[in-house]
Design an enzyme around this catalytic site. Structure first.
Site, short mmCIF file in Angstrom:
data_model
loop_
_atom_site.label_atom_id
_atom_site.label_comp_id
_atom_site.label_asym_id
_atom_site.label_seq_id
_atom_site.Cartn_x
_atom_site.Cartn_y
_atom_site.Cartn_z
CD GLU A 119 -27.77 -6.12 19.01
OE1 GLU A 119 -26.83 -6.91 19.02
OE2 GLU A 119 -27.63 -4.89 19.10
CD GLN A 162 -17.68 -10.45 13.27
OE1 GLN A 162 -16.79 -9.63 13.10
NE2 GLN A 162 -18.00 -10.88 14.48
CB CYS A 214 -13.48 -7.97 18.29
SG CYS A 214 -14.50 -6.86 19.24
CB CYS A 258 -8.71 1.16 1.27
SG CYS A 258 -8.42 0.06 2.65
CG ASP A 275 -19.68 -11.76 18.67
OD1 ASP A 275 -18.62 -11.20 18.98
OD2 ASP A 275 -20.07 -11.88 17.49
CE1 TYR A 295 -23.05 -7.60 25.29
CE2 TYR A 295 -22.76 -9.93 25.74
CZ TYR A 295 -22.76 -8.62 26.17
OH TYR A 295 -22.48 -8.34 27.49
CB CYS A 341 -0.87 -0.01 1.25
SG CYS A 341 -1.78 1.50 1.48
C1 LIG Z 1 -19.48 -7.70 18.09
S1 LIG Z 1 -21.17 -7.42 17.71
C2 LIG Z 1 -21.71 -9.08 17.45
C3 LIG Z 1 -22.94 -9.25 16.61
C4 LIG Z 1 -23.24 -10.65 16.12
N1 LIG Z 1 -23.00 -11.66 17.11
C5 LIG Z 1 -22.48 -10.96 14.83
O1 LIG Z 1 -21.60 -11.81 14.82
O2 LIG Z 1 -22.81 -10.34 13.80
C6 LIG Z 1 -21.77 -6.95 19.25
C7 LIG Z 1 -23.27 -6.65 19.29
O3 LIG Z 1 -23.64 -6.40 20.64
C8 LIG Z 1 -24.61 -5.37 20.66
N2 LIG Z 1 -24.58 -4.85 22.05
C9 LIG Z 1 -23.70 -3.97 22.59
N3 LIG Z 1 -23.91 -3.82 23.91
C10 LIG Z 1 -24.96 -4.64 24.22
C11 LIG Z 1 -25.66 -4.93 25.44
N4 LIG Z 1 -25.31 -4.37 26.60
N5 LIG Z 1 -26.68 -5.81 25.39
C12 LIG Z 1 -27.04 -6.39 24.20
N6 LIG Z 1 -26.42 -6.14 23.02
C13 LIG Z 1 -25.39 -5.29 23.03
C14 LIG Z 1 -24.20 -4.44 19.56
O4 LIG Z 1 -25.28 -3.66 19.12
C15 LIG Z 1 -23.71 -5.44 18.48
O5 LIG Z 1 -24.76 -5.80 17.63
#
Ligand SMILES: C[S@@+](CC[C@H](N)C(=O)[O-])C[C@H]1O[C@@H](n2cnc3c(N)ncnc32)[C@H](O)[C@@H]1O
Length: 448
Positions: free
Chosen positions: A326, A276, A400, A155, A373, A305, A71
């Site tokens: 969620e 993702q 992550c 990019c 997650d 999540y 890059c």
């Molecule tokens: C890393 S993402 C994972 C989403 C999903 N598991 C995926 O693989 O696509 C984290 C998710 O947690 C949600 N989130 C954040 N804080 C939260 C909470 N306190 N309770 C429930 N969901 C939450 C966010 O909106 C987001 O959609």
């Protein structure tokens, strides 16, 4: 030692983020862009009592693992920090980051899931626009630690067609002299572009502006050359903040959502949905999480999540019942639509914070496994306390941010769980970020 001091050093090792590490007068110095075993001339950029940071001025003896970055913006852009090394070395650094962060636990360590396409893998690009000092339109990424845009053409870790669409949008804005937002004066119209794409070759474009504007000319122009664009939105954000997207969306063209395929299931993805950024390795990550869980048709499972339900619905194929929790309402609306789209009947989505909503499942039925997650900050303590209280035998933790996962795993280990197995996954090639999936479990008898 002072900032701007220069030293000739040999780099001993890499730190967990891929910085070269050396010692000067017993002080540890982290050298950006230096490789293990290299002899380099460095300049101190930031000096603290116990450690310092430095940059490389000259490579005196080069490592065989060093490569020329693909890059042209690698020296200035704050995005990819591992472009200067062979991919094998990057994978070793990521495995080591996970190993070092989890060093106090005793578990089976699996090799990292590698990325077959280390360029062009990103399915989401967000790019700010500015006028430079000469008044020319520029777009690109922010310079390291600053709000100055590095102008760029493309990019290399982002999808190629998204780069082309971006180029078209910039050309249109420039030719039609559209007012560009200036964050110093908080005046102007056009701020940023987000482009998403899916493995089914569908694209969504979101134009971020401070107010409503007629973009019909731009839409015609894009549609002519990019039939893959299925959805165009305006996002109006008049606030001068670091949060790019507001919740005010106006559809300008096409469908509400674009469609993604994850492990054979279809997902409607909206502009606000979490998805993702690396489709192919996301499938490998989910497959690894599902393997660890050893699901069967007698099990009740929670997917905490859950976003738009991409893991939840893949769990549903294998179990009796799955609950997805969620906090984002739009994501739950999408998750319910995705459930219908795939004719899945054993998934139930709950909108709210995991730490609050999980309580309503405590007395409902025995939960056999829970997936988490969470975002980078990890889980709330109240959520972990309830998981412990519910005596759930198996936890699959996808993270992550291995630092916050380690903090949460420690809480769980103190409460009778055992970290058994860990697999890093390279979702973010050429950057030092790493995704990890962890299995914690304990026999139901032991939890009592
Ligand atoms: C890393 S993402 C994972 C989403 C999903 N598991 C995926 O693989 O696509 C984290 C998710 O947690 C949600 N989130 C954040 N804080 C939260 C909470 N306190 N309770 C429930 N969901 C939450 C966010 O909106 C987001 O959609």
């Amino acid at each position: 030692m002072q900032v701007k001091d220069k030293y000739e050093v040999v780099i001993d090792s890499f730190d967990i983020n891929g910085y070269g590490v050396c010692h000067i007068d017993k002080k540890i110095v982290f050298v950006e862009g230096a490789m293990e075993n290299e002899k380099v001339l460095i300049e101190i950029t930031d000096d603290h009592k116990k450690f310092s940071f430095a940059k490389v001025l000259k490579i005196i003896e080069k490592s065989n693992d060093r490569i020329t970055p693909d890059c042209p913006y690698s020296k200035v852009c704050g995005g990819c920090d591992l472009l200067h090394m062979k991919y094998d070395v990057e994978c070793k650094i990521k495995e080591n980051k996970v190993r070092q962060t989890l060093r106090k636990f005793n578990y089976k360590e699996n090799p990292i899931i590698r990325n077959d396409n280390i360029f062009g893998y990103r399915n989401k690009i967000m790019v700010p626009f500015q006028r430079d000092e000469e008044g020319d339109l520029i777009y690109g990424f922010y310079e390291k630690m600053s709000h100055r845009i590095i102008p760029m053409d493309k990019c290399i870790i982002s999808n190629d067609k998204s780069n082309q669409i971006l180029f078209y949008i910039a050309r249109y804005l420039s030719v039609f002299n559209i007012r560009i937002y200036d964050e110093n004066t908080n005046k102007g119209l056009f701020k940023e572009v987000m482009i998403r794409n899916t493995a089914l070759n569908e694209y969504m474009v979101v134009l971020v502006t401070t107010e409503k504007f007629d973009f019909s000319g731009l839409i015609d122009y894009l549609n002519k050359d990019f039939p893959e664009i299925k959805s165009i939105w305006l996002n109006i954000n008049s606030k001068n903040t670091n949060v790019v997207l507001s919740d005010q969306y106006i559809k300008l063209y096409g469908n509400d959502t674009i469609t993604e395929d994850i492990l054979g299931l279809k997902f409607n993805v909206s502009a606000a949905s979490f998805m993702q950024v690396n489709h192919d390795n996301c499938e490998k990550l989910y497959s690894e999480a599902l393997r660890m869980a050893e699901l069967n048709s007698n099990m009740n499972v929670i997917d905490a999540y859950c976003g738009m339900g991409s893991i939840t619905l893949n769990i549903a194929k294998k179990v009796k019942k799955v609950y997805g929790i969620e906090v984002v309402e739009q994501a739950i609306i999408n998750a319910n639509k995705n459930k219908e789209l795939n004719s899945i009947f054993n998934a139930e989505f709950i909108c709210g914070k995991c730490e609050e909503k999980i309580k309503q499942l405590v007395s409902k039925e025995q939960i056999d496994c829970i997936f988490f997650d969470p975002p980078r900050k990890g889980c709330e303590k109240a959520f972990l306390d309830t998981v412990v209280e519910m005596k759930i035998p198996k936890i699959v933790y996808i993270s992550c941010n291995i630092a916050t996962a380690a903090r949460d795993i420690e809480i769980l280990e103190k409460n009778g769980y055992k970290l058994n197995e860990v697999t890093p996954c390279d979702l973010f090639s050429r950057t030092s970020h790493v995704e990890t999936v962890c299995l914690l479990d304990k026999n139901r008898e032991q939890i009592k």
